[in-house]
Design a protein around this motif. Sequence first.
Motif, PDB file in Angstrom:
ATOM      1  N   GLU A  59       0.834  -1.202   0.000  1.00 35.06           N
ATOM      2  CA  GLU A  59       0.000   0.000   0.000  1.00 35.06           C
ATOM      3  C   GLU A  59       0.876   1.262   0.000  1.00 35.06           C
ATOM      4  OE1 GLU A  59      -3.127   0.233  -0.429  1.00 35.06           O
ATOM      5  OE2 GLU A  59      -3.251   2.396  -0.081  1.00 35.06           O
ATOM      6  N   VAL A  60       1.912   1.242   0.913  1.00 39.36           N
ATOM      7  CA  VAL A  60       2.830   2.390   1.012  1.00 39.36           C
ATOM      8  C   VAL A  60       3.555   2.593  -0.327  1.00 39.36           C
ATOM      9  CG1 VAL A  60       4.981   3.157   2.090  1.00 39.36           C
ATOM     10  CG2 VAL A  60       3.116   2.300   3.507  1.00 39.36           C
ATOM     11  N   ARG A  64      13.457   1.355  -1.776  1.00 38.41           N
ATOM     12  CA  ARG A  64      14.415   0.889  -0.760  1.00 38.41           C
ATOM     13  C   ARG A  64      13.789   1.041   0.618  1.00 38.41           C
ATOM     14  NH1 ARG A  64      19.741   4.145  -0.792  1.00 38.41           N
ATOM     15  NH2 ARG A  64      20.092   2.897   1.074  1.00 38.41           N
ATOM     16  N   ASP A  65      14.258   0.242   1.572  1.00 42.95           N
ATOM     17  CA  ASP A  65      13.875   0.464   2.981  1.00 42.95           C
ATOM     18  C   ASP A  65      15.002   1.209   3.642  1.00 42.95           C
ATOM     19  OD1 ASP A  65      11.463  -0.751   2.882  1.00 42.95           O
ATOM     20  OD2 ASP A  65      12.217  -2.734   3.445  1.00 42.95           O
ATOM     21  N   TRP A  93      14.444   6.073  15.966  1.00 39.56           N
ATOM     22  CA  TRP A  93      14.676   5.644  14.587  1.00 39.56           C
ATOM     23  C   TRP A  93      13.426   4.960  14.093  1.00 39.56           C
ATOM     24  CZ3 TRP A  93      18.732   7.334  11.948  1.00 39.56           C
ATOM     25  CH2 TRP A  93      19.803   7.831  12.666  1.00 39.56           C
ATOM     26  N   VAL A  94      12.952   5.394  12.934  1.00 40.70           N
ATOM     27  CA  VAL A  94      11.703   4.866  12.389  1.00 40.70           C
ATOM     28  C   VAL A  94      11.977   4.323  10.991  1.00 40.70           C
ATOM     29  CG1 VAL A  94       9.373   5.484  11.622  1.00 40.70           C
ATOM     30  CG2 VAL A  94      10.342   6.526  13.676  1.00 40.70           C
ATOM     31  N   PRO A  95      11.490   3.115  10.658  1.00 51.42           N
ATOM     32  CA  PRO A  95      11.695   2.578   9.315  1.00 51.42           C
ATOM     33  C   PRO A  95      10.828   3.331   8.299  1.00 51.42           C
ATOM     34  CG  PRO A  95      10.362   1.068  10.616  1.00 51.42           C
ATOM     35  CD  PRO A  95      10.746   2.192  11.518  1.00 51.42           C
ATOM     36  N   HIS A  96      11.406   3.573   7.109  1.00 51.30           N
ATOM     37  CA  HIS A  96      10.698   4.266   6.046  1.00 51.30           C
ATOM     38  C   HIS A  96      10.820   3.504   4.749  1.00 51.30           C
ATOM     39  CE1 HIS A  96      10.548   7.664   8.782  1.00 51.30           C
ATOM     40  NE2 HIS A  96       9.752   8.305   7.908  1.00 51.30           N
ATOM     41  N   ARG A  97       9.847   3.708   3.838  1.00 47.62           N
ATOM     42  CA  ARG A  97       9.914   3.198   2.469  1.00 47.62           C
ATOM     43  C   ARG A  97      10.326   4.388   1.613  1.00 47.62           C
ATOM     44  NH1 ARG A  97      10.535  -1.605   0.284  1.00 47.62           N
ATOM     45  NH2 ARG A  97       9.227  -2.010  -1.542  1.00 47.62           N
ATOM     46  N   GLN A  98      11.268   4.101   0.741  1.00 44.66           N
ATOM     47  CA  GLN A  98      11.791   5.234  -0.037  1.00 44.66           C
ATOM     48  C   GLN A  98      11.761   4.909  -1.529  1.00 44.66           C
ATOM     49  OE1 GLN A  98      15.619   7.115   1.177  1.00 44.66           O
ATOM     50  NE2 GLN A  98      16.348   6.291  -0.772  1.00 44.66           N
ATOM     51  N   LEU A  99      11.328   5.899  -2.359  1.00 47.67           N
ATOM     52  CA  LEU A  99      11.323   5.708  -3.817  1.00 47.67           C
ATOM     53  C   LEU A  99      12.152   6.839  -4.445  1.00 47.67           C
ATOM     54  CD1 LEU A  99      10.277   4.364  -6.408  1.00 47.67           C
ATOM     55  CD2 LEU A  99       8.219   5.786  -6.214  1.00 47.67           C
ATOM     56  N   THR A 100      13.155   6.432  -5.186  1.00 44.22           N
ATOM     57  CA  THR A 100      14.033   7.437  -5.823  1.00 44.22           C
ATOM     58  C   THR A 100      13.834   7.360  -7.341  1.00 44.22           C
ATOM     59  OG1 THR A 100      15.626   7.029  -4.055  1.00 44.22           O
ATOM     60  CG2 THR A 100      16.406   8.260  -5.979  1.00 44.22           C
ATOM     61  N   LEU A 107       6.972   3.633   7.872  1.00 46.84           N
ATOM     62  CA  LEU A 107       6.413   2.269   8.006  1.00 46.84           C
ATOM     63  C   LEU A 107       6.086   1.941   9.465  1.00 46.84           C
ATOM     64  CD1 LEU A 107       8.647   0.122   5.634  1.00 46.84           C
ATOM     65  CD2 LEU A 107       6.203   0.550   5.394  1.00 46.84           C
ATOM     66  N   VAL A 108       6.066   2.995  10.246  1.00 47.38           N
ATOM     67  CA  VAL A 108       5.964   2.752  11.707  1.00 47.38           C
ATOM     68  C   VAL A 108       4.755   1.885  12.094  1.00 47.38           C
ATOM     69  CG1 VAL A 108       4.640   4.834  12.226  1.00 47.38           C
ATOM     70  CG2 VAL A 108       6.231   3.894  13.931  1.00 47.38           C
ATOM     71  N   GLU A 109       3.692   1.910  11.361  1.00 48.60           N
ATOM     72  CA  GLU A 109       2.491   1.129  11.666  1.00 48.60           C
ATOM     73  C   GLU A 109       2.784  -0.369  11.729  1.00 48.60           C
ATOM     74  OE1 GLU A 109       2.826   3.281   9.257  1.00 48.60           O
ATOM     75  OE2 GLU A 109       1.092   4.592   9.021  1.00 48.60           O
TER      76      GLU A 109
END
Lengths: 438, 225
Positions: A37-38, A80-81, A92-99, A118-120
């Motif tokens: 979804e993210v 990328r994560d 520190w919080v995990p994120h989804r990243q699109l470049t 992605l903290v949820e």
Amino acid sequence: MNLLNATTRYYLFLALLLFAVGSVGLYHGINWALRTEVSEQLADRRRELLAKAQANELAPVSQLATLLDISRTPRPLGFRDTILLDRIENEWVPHRQLTFPMVVRGEGPVWVSLRKSLVEADDLLGVVLSVMLGVLALLLAGMVALNRWLAGRLWAPFRHTLAALRRYDLQQHRPLALPTPAVAEFAELNQALNTLSQRLVGDYEQLREFTANAAHETQTPLAIMQAQLEQLLQVPALAEDPAAAPLVADLYGATLRLSRLHQALSLLSKIENRQFPDAQPVRLDQLLAEKVTQFEPLFEARELRYGLNMNGGPVAVRMHPGLADSLLQNLLQNAVKHNVRGGEVTLYLSAAELKISNTGPAVDGDPARFFERFRKHNAASESPGLGLSIVQQICEYYGFGLEYQLGEAGTRHILRVSFAAAAVSPAAARGAAARASY
Amino acid sequence: MKILLVEDEAALRGALAGSLRQAGYVVEEVARFAEAHEKIALHQYDCVLLDLTLPDGAGLDLLRALKANRSAAGVLIITARDALQDKITGFDLGADDYLIKPFHLSELNARVRAIIRRRQFNGQQQIPFRELLVLPNLAEVHVRGELLSLTKKEYDLLLYFLANPGRILTKEAIAEHLIGDAVDAADSFDFIYTHLKNLRKKLQEKGVENYIRTMYGVGYKLSHE
């Protein structure tokens, strides 16, 4: 551990396993769905930005840089994560990243990185686990409660059967009459048990009849043998051969022993078969005095001193006169037989108990086994060793207590018969005095 | 002396009759209730030996018939050990004595003799044997007119021998006669030797010897000569 607990344990084990697998699966499933979804949201945002860039609606890069992570140098493309520091919560919080690359008109190519938290997903694990554990706890409590209820209800017929089996006494000659419960397994069990007990009762009855018939049929030939051997001894020709007469005499003696054994065995089987229904008050004091007089020559021959204490007055006990006679007879016999020359026999009779103590050689072994049939104190003894068995059977028949004690360094043997509830009042005893004198 | 023997077992009946005939009685043997019933209605007997279990009727009914006929016969009941109630009923109906199967033939002789003695002479009688004279109702024994003093057991023993003159008495039969069922407790028959020894000694002191002979390994016998 009962049957229900045992099955519950296996159920719980299975439930735990399924719950563990389910929790892992659920976690990964939900996690995957969230990331997808993210990622989709990030891709949508890219499409939007690219469309704006195409239409030249974007602000200059310097302005955009305050809102987006934009770089003029190339960056690795795609999803990328990554982990970023959340400045507000300071963790520190995990994120989804699109470049992706983008061309901004007039400024050349730039590389944009879009990120979404992605903290949820981590919170999700907590939720999944707590829901699962909660359900597991509910299931456990439910199982225990259900078992309690089942044990009380479903197993009631089984417990009824068990109680009936515990109470069951073959000597009452009645088959088990167990009901047929609704549960098929228990109905089958009860039916099988009913059939079994019917067969047992039948076999037992047959055996009893056989014993009774055998006893009756043996009695007559024995009486004939005894009489004819006695007649044979009188034949004058026998006196001419000095070896012949003792042979016949031995045979005669053996026949007598056999017939005594036969009498003892049939008495035992009769008591077991409850064939002595007519109990009446028997004056044990009179009977005992009679018996002691009868035994006097034996006391004298073995130089036994004896004491008879019946100071408690008349003692009447409700029992069959024949069995009363047998009881005293066998107790006295035992006291004489297992005595030593110059020993002692003491008899004490009161309304509550009869106590016979005698001196004798020390014996070893379990006192409970003295009452076994064919139990001999001395293997060479001519007596078949049934006396104390008969005493025990009679006591059991009338519910008297029977107790064996060893006193004075193992050389004094005490047998105590307590009449307990079977004794009748002295007034009734006086009334019975006239009748019970055999 | 006439005796009616009612017993359904042929072999046992034969042995009993044989022993009674040796003792000098006239014995009529009967196996059936009906036959016995007829006999007691037609003949007079001194003593009736009655087995209570007959195939075609109850022995006790024969006893009732005897008493209804006002028979002078003494009645000796023969029963199995377990038929205690029959024994009591028998006594109530007027039987003189009872014997429990199996019994010693010498014991049977002694019982029959005692019954007939009581019946015939109202107890007023004497038992002469060689130089002895016994007065049962006084329990006295005289040797050539001299009184012999005996203990009760010795006197019992002598009477037992006198009821079976010339007959070998086994030690088992003597023991049982003296102490009854208590004989089961006796591992040996020592106690009869003591009584016998004393009886013989007392007889010897009065000058009568060798009345009671030892039959080696068998028992004892009251000798005629």
